[in-house]
Every structure is written in structure tokens, then in C-alpha cells.
Design a protein around this motif. Structure first.
Motif, PDB file in Angstrom:
ATOM      1  N   PHE A  10      -0.467  -5.500  12.638  1.00 53.59           N
ATOM      2  CA  PHE A  10       0.176  -4.886  11.478  1.00 53.59           C
ATOM      3  C   PHE A  10       1.702  -4.906  11.636  1.00 53.59           C
ATOM      4  O   PHE A  10       2.429  -5.124  10.674  1.00 53.59           O
ATOM      5  N   GLN A  11       2.168  -4.689  12.862  1.00 54.00           N
ATOM      6  CA  GLN A  11       3.613  -4.752  13.116  1.00 54.00           C
ATOM      7  C   GLN A  11       4.151  -6.160  12.863  1.00 54.00           C
ATOM      8  O   GLN A  11       5.243  -6.338  12.330  1.00 54.00           O
ATOM      9  N   GLU A  12       3.362  -7.168  13.250  1.00 52.08           N
ATOM     10  CA  GLU A  12       3.752  -8.563  12.995  1.00 52.08           C
ATOM     11  C   GLU A  12       3.844  -8.819  11.493  1.00 52.08           C
ATOM     12  O   GLU A  12       4.730  -9.535  11.031  1.00 52.08           O
ATOM     13  N   SER A  13       2.915  -8.237  10.744  1.00 54.34           N
ATOM     14  CA  SER A  13       2.942  -8.445   9.293  1.00 54.34           C
ATOM     15  C   SER A  13       4.211  -7.841   8.687  1.00 54.34           C
ATOM     16  O   SER A  13       4.753  -8.372   7.724  1.00 54.34           O
ATOM     17  N   LEU A  14       4.704  -6.743   9.275  1.00 50.66           N
ATOM     18  CA  LEU A  14       5.928  -6.118   8.765  1.00 50.66           C
ATOM     19  C   LEU A  14       7.135  -7.036   8.923  1.00 50.66           C
ATOM     20  O   LEU A  14       8.066  -6.983   8.128  1.00 50.66           O
ATOM     21  N   LYS A  15       7.113  -7.871   9.949  1.00 49.61           N
ATOM     22  CA  LYS A  15       8.231  -8.801  10.160  1.00 49.61           C
ATOM     23  C   LYS A  15       8.308  -9.823   9.031  1.00 49.61           C
ATOM     24  O   LYS A  15       9.350 -10.418   8.792  1.00 49.61           O
ATOM     25  N   LEU A  16       7.187 -10.030   8.341  1.00 51.90           N
ATOM     26  CA  LEU A  16       7.137 -10.990   7.236  1.00 51.90           C
ATOM     27  C   LEU A  16       7.347 -10.321   5.885  1.00 51.90           C
ATOM     28  O   LEU A  16       7.361 -10.976   4.852  1.00 51.90           O
ATOM     29  N   TYR A  17       7.514  -9.010   5.907  1.00 49.82           N
ATOM     30  CA  TYR A  17       7.694  -8.243   4.672  1.00 49.82           C
ATOM     31  C   TYR A  17       8.994  -8.653   3.981  1.00 49.82           C
ATOM     32  O   TYR A  17      10.028  -8.833   4.614  1.00 49.82           O
ATOM     33  N   LYS A  18       8.907  -8.804   2.685  1.00 48.52           N
ATOM     34  CA  LYS A  18      10.114  -9.077   1.911  1.00 48.52           C
ATOM     35  C   LYS A  18      10.203  -8.096   0.740  1.00 48.52           C
ATOM     36  O   LYS A  18      11.097  -7.287   0.670  1.00 48.52           O
ATOM     37  N   ASP A  19       9.252  -8.178  -0.157  1.00 42.96           N
ATOM     38  CA  ASP A  19       9.285  -7.295  -1.322  1.00 42.96           C
ATOM     39  C   ASP A  19       7.885  -6.849  -1.743  1.00 42.96           C
ATOM     40  O   ASP A  19       7.682  -6.408  -2.860  1.00 42.96           O
ATOM     41  N   GLU A  20       6.944  -6.949  -0.822  1.00 42.53           N
ATOM     42  CA  GLU A  20       5.561  -6.573  -1.125  1.00 42.53           C
ATOM     43  C   GLU A  20       5.384  -5.078  -0.877  1.00 42.53           C
ATOM     44  O   GLU A  20       4.929  -4.659   0.185  1.00 42.53           O
ATOM     45  N   LYS A  21       5.764  -4.261  -1.853  1.00 43.67           N
ATOM     46  CA  LYS A  21       5.738  -2.805  -1.684  1.00 43.67           C
ATOM     47  C   LYS A  21       4.339  -2.274  -1.391  1.00 43.67           C
ATOM     48  O   LYS A  21       4.187  -1.227  -0.793  1.00 43.67           O
ATOM     49  N   HIS A  22       3.334  -2.998  -1.834  1.00 45.55           N
ATOM     50  CA  HIS A  22       1.953  -2.537  -1.622  1.00 45.55           C
ATOM     51  C   HIS A  22       1.508  -2.672  -0.166  1.00 45.55           C
ATOM     52  O   HIS A  22       0.499  -2.112   0.232  1.00 45.55           O
ATOM     53  N   LEU A  23       2.264  -3.410   0.647  1.00 46.87           N
ATOM     54  CA  LEU A  23       1.865  -3.684   2.024  1.00 46.87           C
ATOM     55  C   LEU A  23       1.687  -2.394   2.839  1.00 46.87           C
ATOM     56  O   LEU A  23       0.683  -2.223   3.527  1.00 46.87           O
ATOM     57  N   PHE A  24       2.650  -1.490   2.762  1.00 49.04           N
ATOM     58  CA  PHE A  24       2.602  -0.278   3.580  1.00 49.04           C
ATOM     59  C   PHE A  24       1.408   0.622   3.232  1.00 49.04           C
ATOM     60  O   PHE A  24       0.662   1.024   4.119  1.00 49.04           O
ATOM     61  N   PRO A  25       1.197   0.936   1.922  1.00 45.45           N
ATOM     62  CA  PRO A  25       0.024   1.760   1.622  1.00 45.45           C
ATOM     63  C   PRO A  25      -1.294   1.040   1.922  1.00 45.45           C
ATOM     64  O   PRO A  25      -2.288   1.675   2.284  1.00 45.45           O
ATOM     65  N   TYR A  26      -1.295  -0.281   1.811  1.00 45.11           N
ATOM     66  CA  TYR A  26      -2.507  -1.057   2.101  1.00 45.11           C
ATOM     67  C   TYR A  26      -2.886  -0.912   3.583  1.00 45.11           C
ATOM     68  O   TYR A  26      -4.031  -0.626   3.923  1.00 45.11           O
ATOM     69  N   ILE A  27      -1.902  -1.086   4.461  1.00 50.21           N
ATOM     70  CA  ILE A  27      -2.153  -0.929   5.903  1.00 50.21           C
ATOM     71  C   ILE A  27      -2.569   0.515   6.201  1.00 50.21           C
ATOM     72  O   ILE A  27      -3.486   0.765   6.975  1.00 50.21           O
ATOM     73  N   ALA A  28      -1.888   1.468   5.565  1.00 54.18           N
ATOM     74  CA  ALA A  28      -2.214   2.888   5.777  1.00 54.18           C
ATOM     75  C   ALA A  28      -3.659   3.175   5.387  1.00 54.18           C
ATOM     76  O   ALA A  28      -4.376   3.897   6.088  1.00 54.18           O
ATOM     77  N   LYS A  29      -4.108   2.593   4.276  1.00 56.18           N
ATOM     78  CA  LYS A  29      -5.487   2.805   3.808  1.00 56.18           C
ATOM     79  C   LYS A  29      -6.486   2.253   4.827  1.00 56.18           C
ATOM     80  O   LYS A  29      -7.478   2.905   5.166  1.00 56.18           O
ATOM     81  N   ILE A  30      -6.193   1.053   5.348  1.00 59.81           N
ATOM     82  CA  ILE A  30      -7.068   0.431   6.353  1.00 59.81           C
ATOM     83  C   ILE A  30      -7.162   1.342   7.588  1.00 59.81           C
ATOM     84  O   ILE A  30      -8.247   1.597   8.107  1.00 59.81           O
ATOM     85  N   LEU A  31      -6.013   1.825   8.040  1.00 63.60           N
ATOM     86  CA  LEU A  31      -5.980   2.676   9.227  1.00 63.60           C
ATOM     87  C   LEU A  31      -6.674   4.018   8.985  1.00 63.60           C
ATOM     88  O   LEU A  31      -7.400   4.514   9.843  1.00 63.60           O
TER      89      LEU A  31
END
Length: 196
Positions: free
Chosen positions: A135-156
Motif C-alpha cells: 500500500f505504501q508503494e501504491s502511494l508513491k504512484l499517487y497523483k490525483d486519485e483521491k479515492h485511493l486513500f479511502p479505498y485502502i482504508a476500507k480494505i484494511l
């Protein structure tokens, strides 16, 4: 000047800089410098120390150095000059970031999805640390995908990793502060922790 607010903003600039996220770091640094510059007189020692620390990180970052086209050494009283220098660097870096080609975007999103899928698999296998690393690696690829953070939070959260989920939800509030759904997710997780 609201010293606590400025200190918070500059601390975020430092945090993002240490993580190599210079676009967000520069955003916070510019906000802090703007607030400091509005007020007459030298800023307090703790504010000057934070500005100096972040400036030193920038001085070692090639992309900022080459785009700033001026010294990044901070001296108290030179906040407006440093602001102008860093604004020039930020504008140039942001422009390059926006000009990401279609193929680059596709490749970046493909890698991001790969990390998320691997993270979910690791979670399913009970490999929490490995999942978090993905998940930390995916954050390095983050640009403007605001849904990424809540999506990871939901999985966790679904994997009963509420503390880790809260970490990602707090990040979500930084990029999307007015999102009520994120606020509700945080409240639900905090309520769940209190019940336990």
C-alpha cells in the motif's frame, strides 16, 4: 500570524519532503511562507528552524534546485525571496507533472493497481507488514486519485486493521478535506475502537 497553524503547515512540508513527495511539500511550504511573509518582523525561532530544515532538504533535491534557479539557503527576513524562488520551482515541477503522457498515465495506474492487488492478497494471507508495504508503494504512484486513500482504508478496516485504516483516512482528509464520507468512516472506526 497563527504560529500553531504555520508550524503545522511547515511540519507537513517537512514530512512530505522526507518522503520524496516534493509537489505536496512545496505546496505546504509556500502556504507557510506566505503566512509568515504577511507579518512584519522575524518569525519565531521554531518557525525559522522548520523553514531552514525544509530548505536544506530542497537544496539536496535536484528537481527543485534546477527549477529554482536561485539559492535555497534560508536567512531570517528573506521569507519573501525564498517564497518567490520556491514558487518558481513549484510552478515548473507542477507543469511537468501535468504533462504526463497518456501512456505514462496508463503505466502508472497499472502499477498502482498491481500494488493494491498484491496488498489485498497479502492481507488475505495474514501478511500485514507485506500488505502495508504494498500500500505504501501504491502511494508513491499517487497523483490525483483521491479515492485511493479511502479505498485502502476500507480494505484494511475489513481485515480488522483499524489503526492502519485510520492512517490512510487521515491522509484522505488532507487531499479531500470536505468529503463527508471520509469523515463518517473515521467516526465509525473510532467508535468501533471505543467499543472494543
Amino acid at each position: 500570524m497563527d504560529i500553531r497553524k504555520v508550524k503545522d503547515v511547515l511540519s507537513k512540508a517537512k514530512l512530505y519532503a522526507t518522503r520524496g513527495d516534493f509537489i505536496n511539500s512545496l505546496k505546504f511550504m509556500l502556504q507557510g511562507l506566505r503566512d509568515v511573509s504577511i507579518n512584519a518582523g522575524a518569525p519565531p525561532t521554531e518557525i525559522r528552524a522548520l523553514i531552514r530544515e525544509v530548505s536544506q532538504i530542497y537544496a539536496n533535491e535536484q528537481s527543485i534546485k534546477s527549477n529554482a534557479k536561485a539559492s535555497l539557503i534560508y536567512s531570517p527576513g528573506q521569507e519573501k525571496t525564498l517564497y518567490a524562488t520556491l514558487k518558481r520551482a513549484y510552478d515548473a515541477i507542477a507543469e511537468k507533472a501535468v504533462s504526463e503522457t497518456y501512456d505514462e498515465t496508463l503505466e502508472r495506474k497499472r502499477k498502482l493497481d498491481k500494488h493494491l492487488i498484491l496488498g489485498k492478497r497479502y492481507l488475505a494471507d495474514g501478511k500485514i507488514a507485506d500488505a502495508d508495504a504494498m500500500f505504501q508503494e501504491s502511494l508513491k504512484l499517487y497523483k490525483d486519485e483521491k479515492h485511493l486513500f479511502p479505498y485502502i482504508a476500507k480494505i484494511l478496516s475489513e481485515a480488522n486493521q483499524d489503526a492502519r485504516a485510520l492512517f490512510y483516512l487521515k491522509k484522505a482528509t488532507e487531499v479531500d478535506p470536505k468529503n463527508e464520507d471520509i469523515r463518517k468512516m473515521i467516526q465509525a472506526l473510532l467508535a468501533k475502537r471505543e467499543e472494543a
